[in-house]
Scaffold this motif. Sequence first.
Motif, PDB file in Angstrom:
ATOM      1  N   ARG A 209      23.893  37.060  44.727  1.00 34.27           N
ATOM      2  CA  ARG A 209      24.986  36.684  43.828  1.00 34.27           C
ATOM      3  C   ARG A 209      24.965  35.230  43.378  1.00 34.27           C
ATOM      4  NH1 ARG A 209      30.155  40.516  44.974  1.00 34.27           N
ATOM      5  NH2 ARG A 209      28.982  42.395  45.362  1.00 34.27           N
TER       6      ARG A 209
ATOM      7  N   PHE B 192      34.163  35.506  54.529  1.00 30.88           N
ATOM      8  CA  PHE B 192      33.444  36.762  54.725  1.00 30.88           C
ATOM      9  C   PHE B 192      31.962  36.529  55.041  1.00 30.88           C
ATOM     10  CE2 PHE B 192      37.158  37.599  52.063  1.00 30.88           C
ATOM     11  CZ  PHE B 192      37.803  38.531  52.858  1.00 30.88           C
TER      12      PHE B 192
ATOM     13  N   GLN C  86      29.413  35.070  53.458  1.00 25.71           N
ATOM     14  CA  GLN C  86      28.423  35.419  52.440  1.00 25.71           C
ATOM     15  C   GLN C  86      28.050  34.197  51.596  1.00 25.71           C
ATOM     16  OE1 GLN C  86      30.740  38.516  50.481  1.00 25.71           O
ATOM     17  NE2 GLN C  86      29.689  40.093  51.657  1.00 25.71           N
TER      18      GLN C  86
ATOM     19  N   PHE D  54      34.893  30.279  47.149  1.00 23.42           N
ATOM     20  CA  PHE D  54      33.934  31.348  47.421  1.00 23.42           C
ATOM     21  C   PHE D  54      34.268  32.466  46.443  1.00 23.42           C
ATOM     22  CE2 PHE D  54      36.744  34.385  49.584  1.00 23.42           C
ATOM     23  CZ  PHE D  54      37.815  33.580  49.913  1.00 23.42           C
ATOM     24  N   GLU D  55      33.526  33.552  46.502  1.00 24.19           N
ATOM     25  CA  GLU D  55      33.764  34.744  45.664  1.00 24.19           C
ATOM     26  C   GLU D  55      33.252  34.497  44.245  1.00 24.19           C
ATOM     27  OE1 GLU D  55      35.155  37.350  47.434  1.00 24.19           O
ATOM     28  OE2 GLU D  55      34.724  38.654  45.761  1.00 24.19           O
TER      29      GLU D  55
ATOM     30  N   LEU E 229      33.885  43.820  38.174  1.00 21.94           N
ATOM     31  CA  LEU E 229      33.911  43.630  39.624  1.00 21.94           C
ATOM     32  C   LEU E 229      34.729  44.676  40.366  1.00 21.94           C
ATOM     33  CD1 LEU E 229      34.274  39.745  39.605  1.00 21.94           C
ATOM     34  CD2 LEU E 229      32.228  41.065  40.215  1.00 21.94           C
ATOM     35  N   ASN E 230      35.732  45.236  39.715  1.00 21.68           N
ATOM     36  CA  ASN E 230      36.610  46.155  40.441  1.00 21.68           C
ATOM     37  C   ASN E 230      36.510  47.609  39.973  1.00 21.68           C
ATOM     38  OD1 ASN E 230      39.992  46.894  41.091  1.00 21.68           O
ATOM     39  ND2 ASN E 230      38.578  46.271  42.682  1.00 21.68           N
TER      40      ASN E 230
ATOM     41  N   GLU F  90      31.454  47.780  39.576  1.00 18.78           N
ATOM     42  CA  GLU F  90      30.623  47.427  40.743  1.00 18.78           C
ATOM     43  C   GLU F  90      30.893  48.268  41.999  1.00 18.78           C
ATOM     44  OE1 GLU F  90      30.439  43.254  42.081  1.00 18.78           O
ATOM     45  OE2 GLU F  90      28.286  43.584  42.321  1.00 18.78           O
ATOM     46  N   PRO F  91      32.143  48.650  42.306  1.00 21.24           N
ATOM     47  CA  PRO F  91      32.331  49.442  43.531  1.00 21.24           C
ATOM     48  C   PRO F  91      31.469  50.701  43.582  1.00 21.24           C
ATOM     49  CG  PRO F  91      34.435  48.577  42.830  1.00 21.24           C
ATOM     50  CD  PRO F  91      33.444  48.239  41.727  1.00 21.24           C
TER      51      PRO F  91
ATOM     52  N   LEU G 145      27.963  49.505  44.274  1.00 22.38           N
ATOM     53  CA  LEU G 145      27.844  49.065  45.669  1.00 22.38           C
ATOM     54  C   LEU G 145      27.730  50.262  46.594  1.00 22.38           C
ATOM     55  CD1 LEU G 145      30.548  46.235  45.990  1.00 22.38           C
ATOM     56  CD2 LEU G 145      28.066  45.955  46.123  1.00 22.38           C
TER      57      LEU G 145
ATOM     58  N   ALA H 140      38.651  38.074  45.746  1.00 27.17           N
ATOM     59  CA  ALA H 140      38.200  38.532  47.066  1.00 27.17           C
ATOM     60  C   ALA H 140      38.851  39.873  47.409  1.00 27.17           C
ATOM     61  CB  ALA H 140      38.523  37.499  48.136  1.00 27.17           C
TER      62      ALA H 140
ATOM     63  N   LEU I 189      39.812  42.161  45.310  1.00 26.91           N
ATOM     64  CA  LEU I 189      39.324  43.232  44.439  1.00 26.91           C
ATOM     65  C   LEU I 189      37.840  43.509  44.562  1.00 26.91           C
ATOM     66  CD1 LEU I 189      41.439  42.293  41.292  1.00 26.91           C
ATOM     67  CD2 LEU I 189      41.795  44.234  42.832  1.00 26.91           C
ATOM     68  N   ASN I 190      37.052  42.503  44.922  1.00 24.49           N
ATOM     69  CA  ASN I 190      35.604  42.708  44.928  1.00 24.49           C
ATOM     70  C   ASN I 190      34.986  42.666  46.328  1.00 24.49           C
ATOM     71  OD1 ASN I 190      32.576  41.254  43.845  1.00 24.49           O
ATOM     72  ND2 ASN I 190      33.258  43.253  43.151  1.00 24.49           N
ATOM     73  N   THR I 191      35.676  42.113  47.317  1.00 20.45           N
ATOM     74  CA  THR I 191      35.103  42.078  48.670  1.00 20.45           C
ATOM     75  C   THR I 191      35.839  43.014  49.627  1.00 20.45           C
ATOM     76  OG1 THR I 191      34.197  39.851  48.431  1.00 20.45           O
ATOM     77  CG2 THR I 191      34.644  40.576  50.670  1.00 20.45           C
ATOM     78  N   VAL I 192      37.161  43.086  49.536  1.00 21.73           N
ATOM     79  CA  VAL I 192      37.914  43.927  50.480  1.00 21.73           C
ATOM     80  C   VAL I 192      38.116  45.344  49.928  1.00 21.73           C
ATOM     81  CG1 VAL I 192      40.054  44.155  51.798  1.00 21.73           C
ATOM     82  CG2 VAL I 192      39.021  41.894  51.482  1.00 21.73           C
ATOM     83  N   GLU I 193      38.517  45.455  48.649  1.00 27.58           N
ATOM     84  CA  GLU I 193      38.842  46.787  48.135  1.00 27.58           C
ATOM     85  C   GLU I 193      37.650  47.748  48.066  1.00 27.58           C
ATOM     86  OE1 GLU I 193      40.997  47.163  44.330  1.00 27.58           O
ATOM     87  OE2 GLU I 193      42.161  48.733  45.317  1.00 27.58           O
ATOM     88  N   PRO I 194      36.446  47.306  47.713  1.00 26.99           N
ATOM     89  CA  PRO I 194      35.345  48.289  47.652  1.00 26.99           C
ATOM     90  C   PRO I 194      35.165  49.077  48.947  1.00 26.99           C
ATOM     91  CG  PRO I 194      34.692  46.296  46.498  1.00 26.99           C
ATOM     92  CD  PRO I 194      36.019  45.992  47.167  1.00 26.99           C
TER      93      PRO I 194
ATOM     94  N   LEU J 196      38.030  51.518  49.071  1.00 27.25           N
ATOM     95  CA  LEU J 196      37.830  52.585  48.086  1.00 27.25           C
ATOM     96  C   LEU J 196      36.817  53.596  48.608  1.00 27.25           C
ATOM     97  CD1 LEU J 196      37.551  50.683  44.667  1.00 27.25           C
ATOM     98  CD2 LEU J 196      39.377  52.252  45.361  1.00 27.25           C
TER      99      LEU J 196
END
Lengths: 217, 217
Positions: free
Chosen positions: A20, A56, A58, A70-71, A105-106, A109-110, A113, B103, B105-110, B113
């Motif tokens: 990223r 996190f 990363q 971050f992020e 991103l929401n 990408e999920p 991923l 964070a 929406l893109n790190t925790v929620e995936p 989900l």
Amino acid sequence: MTITITAFERSPDGGKGLARDTRVRWALEEVGQPYDVRPVSFRAMKEPAHRALHPFGQIPTYEEGDLALFETGAIVFHIAERHAGLLPDDANARARAITWMFAALNTVEPAILELATARLLEGDKPWSKERLPLVEDRVRDRLKQLSARLGSADWLDGGFSAGDLMMVSVLLRLKSSGILDGYPNLAAYVARSEARPAYKRAFDAQLAVHTGKPPTG
Amino acid sequence: MTITITAFERSPDGGKGLARDTRVRWALEEVGQPYDVRPVSFRAMKEPAHRALHPFGQIPTYEEGDLALFETGAIVFHIAERHAGLLPDDANARARAITWMFAALNTVEPAILELATARLLEGDKPWSKERLPLVEDRVRDRLKQLSARLGSADWLDGGFSAGDLMMVSVLLRLKSSGILDGYPNLAAYVARSEARPAYKRAFDAQLAVHTGKPPTG
């Protein structure tokens, strides 16, 4: 003020540009801001010093004076907000460009991923072969909708924006899978982005970390 | 200018507040902006008129004069940017609050989900029982990191912000699973948010759509 980002000391993808930090490098190249890179090892990434920067554990992180972020989405947005070139001036067009950042991103990408997880973390599981087509179908659902919206346009909403930068960065994860080939306008959208001088400079810079050779550009 | 959002005509969760219009309602309540709601049926959501507003055929959308937005993160950010109450004034604190939005929406929620998908779409698959613990572990990894960062603070960075609104909205999806109970500070963080008058008004308003009774508040 000097901008310093972190990146993998050794990228899991060996320099294919999918880590990223490439997204942040690309944004900085689009707006013409120089930056320093501090490589972080996998071990250091999980230690308290780095966790203080990135909860996190990363990469990338972003430091500029007394600001530490971050992020990737937030970092790219921060860059886009402070420098011309990634967000339109018109308020409504700007809000729509930001919408595409979040959608990348929401919403897109999920699913991508989940496909990466299915391949990398569950590829050796007994269910992998039967399950993979289901996961791929969920990716295709999103791509179909995105392809319908993009249509024959060059970019998602008017000129190139941070929304395109983020959407293409997400789609690039699919490049090796062949899935994008089913959506010629999306494949062309990705290729159009990869041809941007700023993207090329970002890609070459992240590759140089892995080859140990300085970028030729 | 009148703000109009869309919401499910019949929510899949029957009014538990997990549909994403709750996030937008909550943001509007926090900043004290009135809004209208246009309910959309599942069929209408996939038709061209709604797709023109939301390319992925979902809710919520946001209309205000000649501006039309989709994607919850973008809508909440738009509200937070234009009205006091969801983003701090200090530039660095503001950037950090936005970081927590991304964070969430893109790190925790995936990961969350993926757990929802495993339960709802793959619950009847032969691999479901064996696979579910792996998916739950990935959620716990994220919660552990988030819990460590939150520590004993009330909110993620100083006062309540759009970053907390989004993070809590994401964590609320886990409420019925019991997973949050393993992280008492996160469970308390969610409870603290649910106790906010603005959240209660948002929750009651989305519930009223499903019960057919007007909110009592």
